[in-house]
Design a protein around this motif. Sequence first.
Motif, PDB file in Angstrom:
ATOM      1  N   ARG A 115       0.842  -1.198   0.000  1.00  0.00           N
ATOM      2  CA  ARG A 115       0.000   0.000   0.000  1.00  0.00           C
ATOM      3  C   ARG A 115       0.880   1.251   0.000  1.00  0.00           C
ATOM      4  O   ARG A 115       0.909   2.000   0.977  1.00  0.00           O
ATOM      5  CB  ARG A 115      -0.919  -0.014   1.214  1.00  0.00           C
ATOM      6  CG  ARG A 115      -1.877  -1.221   1.201  1.00  0.00           C
ATOM      7  CD  ARG A 115      -2.899  -1.216   2.326  1.00  0.00           C
ATOM      8  NE  ARG A 115      -3.692  -0.005   2.321  1.00  0.00           N
ATOM      9  CZ  ARG A 115      -3.730   0.862   3.348  1.00  0.00           C
ATOM     10  NH1 ARG A 115      -3.031   0.671   4.430  1.00  0.00           N
ATOM     11  NH2 ARG A 115      -4.488   1.936   3.280  1.00  0.00           N
ATOM     12  N   PRO A 116       1.616   1.507  -1.097  1.00  0.00           N
ATOM     13  CA  PRO A 116       2.572   2.610  -1.097  1.00  0.00           C
ATOM     14  C   PRO A 116       1.967   4.003  -1.246  1.00  0.00           C
ATOM     15  O   PRO A 116       2.594   4.992  -0.862  1.00  0.00           O
ATOM     16  CB  PRO A 116       3.479   2.294  -2.282  1.00  0.00           C
ATOM     17  CG  PRO A 116       2.585   1.582  -3.235  1.00  0.00           C
ATOM     18  CD  PRO A 116       1.684   0.736  -2.351  1.00  0.00           C
ATOM     19  N   LEU A 117       0.766   4.112  -1.805  1.00  0.00           N
ATOM     20  CA  LEU A 117       0.243   5.436  -2.141  1.00  0.00           C
ATOM     21  C   LEU A 117       0.111   6.384  -0.946  1.00  0.00           C
ATOM     22  O   LEU A 117       0.522   7.548  -1.053  1.00  0.00           O
ATOM     23  CB  LEU A 117      -1.069   5.320  -2.915  1.00  0.00           C
ATOM     24  CG  LEU A 117      -0.926   4.650  -4.288  1.00  0.00           C
ATOM     25  CD1 LEU A 117      -2.246   4.650  -5.033  1.00  0.00           C
ATOM     26  CD2 LEU A 117       0.169   5.300  -5.122  1.00  0.00           C
ATOM     27  N   PRO A 118      -0.406   5.949   0.189  1.00  0.00           N
ATOM     28  CA  PRO A 118      -0.457   6.889   1.330  1.00  0.00           C
ATOM     29  C   PRO A 118       0.947   7.327   1.780  1.00  0.00           C
ATOM     30  O   PRO A 118       1.141   8.473   2.191  1.00  0.00           O
ATOM     31  CB  PRO A 118      -1.162   6.103   2.435  1.00  0.00           C
ATOM     32  CG  PRO A 118      -1.828   4.961   1.769  1.00  0.00           C
ATOM     33  CD  PRO A 118      -1.068   4.687   0.510  1.00  0.00           C
ATOM     34  N   LEU A 119       1.908   6.423   1.669  1.00  0.00           N
ATOM     35  CA  LEU A 119       3.280   6.754   2.057  1.00  0.00           C
ATOM     36  C   LEU A 119       3.891   7.732   1.072  1.00  0.00           C
ATOM     37  O   LEU A 119       4.594   8.675   1.460  1.00  0.00           O
ATOM     38  CB  LEU A 119       4.122   5.482   2.141  1.00  0.00           C
ATOM     39  CG  LEU A 119       3.567   4.355   3.009  1.00  0.00           C
ATOM     40  CD1 LEU A 119       4.512   3.170   3.008  1.00  0.00           C
ATOM     41  CD2 LEU A 119       3.289   4.837   4.405  1.00  0.00           C
ATOM     42  N   ILE A 120       3.629   7.514  -0.204  1.00  0.00           N
ATOM     43  CA  ILE A 120       4.136   8.414  -1.239  1.00  0.00           C
ATOM     44  C   ILE A 120       3.514   9.796  -1.078  1.00  0.00           C
ATOM     45  O   ILE A 120       4.208  10.813  -1.170  1.00  0.00           O
ATOM     46  CB  ILE A 120       3.881   7.823  -2.640  1.00  0.00           C
ATOM     47  CG1 ILE A 120       4.750   6.580  -2.836  1.00  0.00           C
ATOM     48  CG2 ILE A 120       4.132   8.859  -3.731  1.00  0.00           C
ATOM     49  CD1 ILE A 120       4.399   5.756  -4.067  1.00  0.00           C
ATOM     50  N   ASP A 121       2.210   9.845  -0.827  1.00  0.00           N
ATOM     51  CA  ASP A 121       1.545  11.141  -0.622  1.00  0.00           C
ATOM     52  C   ASP A 121       2.173  11.889   0.550  1.00  0.00           C
ATOM     53  O   ASP A 121       2.446  13.089   0.453  1.00  0.00           O
ATOM     54  CB  ASP A 121       0.045  10.951  -0.366  1.00  0.00           C
ATOM     55  CG  ASP A 121      -0.713  10.506  -1.611  1.00  0.00           C
ATOM     56  OD1 ASP A 121      -0.182  10.630  -2.731  1.00  0.00           O
ATOM     57  OD2 ASP A 121      -1.855  10.016  -1.448  1.00  0.00           O
ATOM     58  N   GLN A 122       2.406  11.189   1.629  1.00  0.00           N
ATOM     59  CA  GLN A 122       3.027  11.796   2.814  1.00  0.00           C
ATOM     60  C   GLN A 122       4.435  12.287   2.480  1.00  0.00           C
ATOM     61  O   GLN A 122       4.810  13.406   2.809  1.00  0.00           O
ATOM     62  CB  GLN A 122       3.064  10.766   3.948  1.00  0.00           C
ATOM     63  CG  GLN A 122       3.687  11.261   5.210  1.00  0.00           C
ATOM     64  CD  GLN A 122       3.752  10.166   6.279  1.00  0.00           C
ATOM     65  OE1 GLN A 122       3.157   9.104   6.143  1.00  0.00           O
ATOM     66  NE2 GLN A 122       4.473  10.426   7.330  1.00  0.00           N
TER      67      GLN A 122
END
Length: 152
Positions: free
Chosen positions: A106-113
């Motif tokens: 689930r990389p998207l929340p980490l990338i957004d942050q």
Amino acid sequence: MSNAPKVDAADDLYDRDGYAWSKREADLLRQGRFAEIDIANVVEEIESVGRSELRAIVSSYRLIAMHLLKWQHQPERRTRSWRNTINRERGTLEIDEAKNLSLAARPLPLIDQAYRTARKDAADETGLPLSTFPETCPYTAEELRSRDFLPE
């Protein structure tokens, strides 16, 4: 017999000597002496490990995104150092995600942050206005991870 000292609830080993505390708690766990375990601090330490893993992955995404932004928006200033930083962080990210499959999935929340900070860092380092850089990450997770991707 264990090397772990028998301690009562008033013992402050956790605050005095974290290394000795961790050795003692590991010994108690191995021996199944669960009633003697410092549960509150063991829980805190386990949660801390998870937070550290999360921080490491976000940090790698931040550095990769920042350098890709610099690469894309200042082509005349591209250096081997930028490319080396991108590749080193991609390697670090690969290792960290391999050890943390739930975060890698689930990389998207980490990338957004990570991108929120990467964008500001890129503006600071390049001297370009913040508005130069997109508000949302222009790179996919695959692009951020790929050793072959560099924006042109």
